[in-house]
Design an enzyme around this catalytic site. Structure first.
Site, PDB file in Angstrom:
ATOM      1  CB  ILE A 123      20.630  68.736   3.694  1.00 53.08           C
ATOM      2  CG1 ILE A 123      19.961  70.008   4.226  1.00 53.08           C
ATOM      3  CG2 ILE A 123      22.064  69.033   3.285  1.00 53.08           C
ATOM      4  CD1 ILE A 123      20.659  70.594   5.443  1.00 53.08           C
ATOM      5  CE  LYS A 133      24.522  61.682  10.621  1.00 53.05           C
ATOM      6  NZ  LYS A 133      25.988  61.679  10.812  1.00 53.05           N
ATOM      7  N   GLY A 136      22.576  59.429   3.698  1.00 54.23           N
ATOM      8  CA  GLY A 136      23.683  58.486   3.652  1.00 54.23           C
ATOM      9  C   GLY A 136      23.232  57.088   4.017  1.00 54.23           C
ATOM     10  N   GLY A 137      24.196  56.227   4.284  1.00 59.36           N
ATOM     11  CA  GLY A 137      23.867  54.848   4.595  1.00 59.36           C
ATOM     12  C   GLY A 137      23.247  54.659   5.959  1.00 59.36           C
ATOM     13  CG  MET A 138      23.822  55.362  10.648  1.00 62.87           C
ATOM     14  SD  MET A 138      25.316  55.379  11.681  1.00 62.87           S
ATOM     15  CE  MET A 138      24.591  55.229  13.310  1.00 62.87           C
ATOM     16  CB  VAL A 154      21.580  65.700   6.949  1.00 63.01           C
ATOM     17  CG1 VAL A 154      21.761  67.071   7.585  1.00 63.01           C
ATOM     18  CG2 VAL A 154      22.576  64.712   7.547  1.00 63.01           C
ATOM     19  CG  ASP A 160      33.902  57.559   7.107  1.00 67.87           C
ATOM     20  OD1 ASP A 160      34.515  57.189   6.095  1.00 67.87           O
ATOM     21  OD2 ASP A 160      32.681  57.770   7.125  1.00 67.87           O
TER      22      ASP A 160
END
Length: 490
Positions: free
Chosen positions: A14, A40, A17-19, A22, A146
């Protein structure tokens, strides 16, 4: 099939991201139970970092306690041999960032009534997180830290939800982050967060106000060539009003936004709920109608900013079928090829040594399709050569000790070939050794087909149709030099 935790099947990527990454997943249960979920997973290079693992688990623990229709729900947290992963509610739709980018590419903007509906939904979810308490009813003082367009999901049901509490801070969290670390997106940070000062829920109110400013002004608020320049603008620079950038912004909404953007936290709205109430009153005061969830759903579907669930299912099924296609493994040294399912075959302990370290994986692609299309032509050419060679060898009678005549197993064509009267030299002369270039002449190939037959005593004999007026045929010379007989047709 990629299965995590024994019951969560990974279907399709899907976002990443940086961490974490998903995936669309499917939870399986008894009696054919299935439910689509979002899985995730932490990036592999962060799995060995205790701080990131702790932050990842904190997100799961904190988000699982928030039960609100405007917050993406957390269903489960698991750990297997590949690490920790979080199972969340799957929201079919797109993020606010994806929607804004799509509209920008099309030369369109987000209508203000749609933007307000999305924004009010986000504030409702944010307020639910701020009011979170523990089992004893003690406030957890959760701060998202955030709030940004990436973390606002707009479903095809027209409901917006806040997600991603990965950098959230709570006084009662299991693990604590280092106070010197700056986390979050600089463009949406409050002055106190950028200055590494203590933060509370009013920090999220400021970040939300930055988002509202951009939705109304139709441009970014904080821009710079470097992080240092952006931080300086967040802390020290004066914030222009959205109306000064976009004159179409109503004055009432402009005033609400500017109060939430005050540098001093004490001058802002104390809660996200107060911020939402002020927006509602401003809209009513000027007779503005905020869009309904049905209108938001129609808008999202009409602009096609998300991948429909049916397409995701179809793509996942196609990828699953492609994974079942055998992979060709070629050995560059021996040239041998075999069919295997990668990586199972590569890891199999009983693989032959000739296909071990030097094997090259050749995935199925369009080039293979071209080779497969030319395969029938190659096979036909090989078959033609084999038939020609076979015809030649069939015309050569096997060695025999009896002077048995040779008769063709098939009748010859209506036009008989000319006969040749054998001479002693023809009988006694040995036949030349076979070679790759040896082949019967076209008349002989067109006029005769031969097939060996075995007698009960194991001696091979053959017959051929002869012209009644032709002289007797020659007999094979019994010797150890191989078959010496050459038919009269040759």
């Amino acid at each position: 099939m990629d299965l995590r935790g024994g019951r969560y099947e990974i279907l399709h990527l899907i976002a990443s991201g940086g961490m974490a990454t998903v995936y669309l997943g499917r939870a399986r249960g008894m009696g054919g139970f299935e439910r689509l979920v979002a899985v995730k997973t932490m990036h592999a290079h962060l799995a060995d970092e205790p701080e990131f693992v702790a932050m990842f688990l904190d997100e799961a623990r904190l988000a699982a306690q928030i039960r609100h229709p405007n917050v993406v729900g957390t269903i489960d947290v698991q750990q297997d041999e590949r690490g920790v992963f979080i199972v969340m509610e799957y929201i079919e739709g797109a993020s606010l960032q994806q929607l804004l980018r799509s509209l920008h590419k099309q030369g369109n903007t987000l209508p203000l009534e749609i933007a307000l509906r999305v924004f009010l939904d986000m504030l409702a979810g944010l307020h639910a997180a701020h009011d979170l308490t523990d089992a004893q009813g003690k406030p957890l003082h959760l701060v998202h830290r955030d709030v940004s367009p990436q973390n606002v999901l707009i479903g095809v049901d027209g409901v917006a939800r806040i997600t991603d509490f990965g950098v959230a801070r709570a006084e009662a969290r299991i693990s604590t982050t280092h106070g010197s670390q700056l986390k979050g997106k600089i463009g949406y940070m409050s002055p106190e967060q950028a200055g590494r000062l203590p933060v509370d829920r009013r920090t999220d109110v400021y970040a939300a106000a930055v988002l509202l400013w951009e939705l109304m002004a139709l441009q970014r608020l904080i821009r710079g060539d470097s992080e240092a320049e952006m931080l300086a603008k967040v802390v020290a620079s004066e914030t222009p009003s959205p109306r000064s950038v976009n004159p179409d912004v109503p004055e009432a909404l402009d005033a609400v936004c500017m109060r939430a953007l005050e540098k001093n936290p004490d001058d802002r709205y104390s809660t996200a709920a107060d911020f939402a109430e002020a927006l509602d009153e401003a809209a009513r005061s000027m007779g503005m109608k905020i869009a309904t969830p049905r209108a938001v759903a129609s808008f999202v579907r009409a602009h096609g900013v998300h991948t429909p669930l049916v397409d995701l299912r179809a793509k996942s099924n196609a990828e699953g079928q492609a994974a079942q296609v055998p992979t060709r493994i070629e050995n560059p040294v021996s040239g041998r090829a075999s069919a295997a399912s990668f990586p199972d075959r590569m890891s199999s302990p009983d693989r032959k040594s000739s296909e071990s370290a030097s094997a090259v994986i050749v995935p199925p692609d369009e080039t293979r399709g071209k080779h497969m299309r030319t395969a029938p032509l190659v096979m036909a050419s090989v078959a033609a050569v084999a038939l020609a060679a076979g015809a030649f060898w069939m015309l050569r009678a096997p060695r025999t000790n009896e002077g048995a005549p040779v008769v063709l197993s098939q009748p010859v064509p209506s036009v008989d070939p000319p006969t040749i009267t054998p001479t002693p030299s023809m009988v006694l002369a040995p036949a030349p050794p076979p070679s790759a270039s040896a082949a019967p002449t076209p008349p002989a190939m067109e006029s005769a087909r031969a097939a060996p037959s075995a007698s009960n005593t194991g001696k091979a004999t053959a017959t051929t149709k002869r012209d009644p007026n032709a002289p007797p045929t020659a007999t094979a010379r019994p010797s150890s030099g191989g078959p010496m007989y050459r038919p009269s047709e040759l």
